[in-house]
Scaffold this motif. Structure first.
Motif, PDB file in Angstrom:
ATOM      1  N   GLU A  66      39.148  63.906  39.458  1.00  0.00           N
ATOM      2  CA  GLU A  66      38.514  63.498  38.201  1.00  0.00           C
ATOM      3  C   GLU A  66      38.739  65.143  37.147  1.00  0.00           C
ATOM      4  N   ARG A  67      38.121  64.850  35.768  1.00  0.00           N
ATOM      5  CA  ARG A  67      38.880  65.999  35.022  1.00  0.00           C
ATOM      6  C   ARG A  67      37.709  65.978  33.712  1.00  0.00           C
ATOM      7  N   ARG A  68      37.404  67.245  33.296  1.00  0.00           N
ATOM      8  CA  ARG A  68      36.333  67.227  32.296  1.00  0.00           C
ATOM      9  C   ARG A  68      36.430  68.647  31.836  1.00  0.00           C
ATOM     10  N   VAL A 105      38.874  72.544  43.693  1.00  0.00           N
ATOM     11  CA  VAL A 105      37.788  72.852  42.289  1.00  0.00           C
ATOM     12  C   VAL A 105      38.754  73.410  41.063  1.00  0.00           C
ATOM     13  N   THR A 106      39.345  72.936  40.453  1.00  0.00           N
ATOM     14  CA  THR A 106      40.837  73.716  39.852  1.00  0.00           C
ATOM     15  C   THR A 106      40.112  74.152  38.214  1.00  0.00           C
ATOM     16  N   ILE A 107      40.215  75.751  37.911  1.00  0.00           N
ATOM     17  CA  ILE A 107      39.444  75.362  36.512  1.00  0.00           C
ATOM     18  C   ILE A 107      40.683  76.300  35.941  1.00  0.00           C
ATOM     19  N   GLN A 108      40.507  76.074  34.605  1.00  0.00           N
ATOM     20  CA  GLN A 108      41.537  76.281  33.695  1.00  0.00           C
ATOM     21  C   GLN A 108      41.508  77.033  32.114  1.00  0.00           C
ATOM     22  N   LYS A 109      41.828  77.836  31.981  1.00  0.00           N
ATOM     23  CA  LYS A 109      41.174  77.964  30.753  1.00  0.00           C
ATOM     24  C   LYS A 109      41.875  76.958  29.363  1.00  0.00           C
TER      25      LYS A 109
END
Length: 84
Positions: free
Chosen positions: A2-4, A59-63
């Motif tokens: 899932e991507r947000r 959880v991957t968090i990218q700018k």
């Protein structure tokens, strides 16, 4: 997966620290990997957890240009179902 996308002045490191604070206690452990523009947070059960089975997620968090993109990996459901 899932991507947000979240818009605004949000930094990946801020979200990673919030996830660590929420999930790194009790039967769960959390760790971060990465740099300021891309952080990965892994959350999983501790090896000697008394209940709940073994499970983990990433959880991957990218700018991005105007905020951040957050991706949730699939959870290992078999560990939870096997402990029931």
């Amino acid at each position: 997966m899932e991507r947000r996308i979240y818009h605004g002045n949000i930094k990946p490191a801020d979200i990673a620290q919030a996830l660590l604070g929420e999930f790194n206690h009790g039967n769960l452990r959390a760790q971060t990997i990465g740099q300021s523009d891309k952080m990965i947070v892994q959350v999983g059960t501790r090896p000697q957890a008394m209940s709940g089975g073994q499970t983990a997620m990433t959880v991957t968090i990218q700018k991005t240009e105007d905020g951040i993109m957050v991706e949730l990996g699939e959870q290992a459901w078999l560990g939870v179902a096997a402990s029931l």
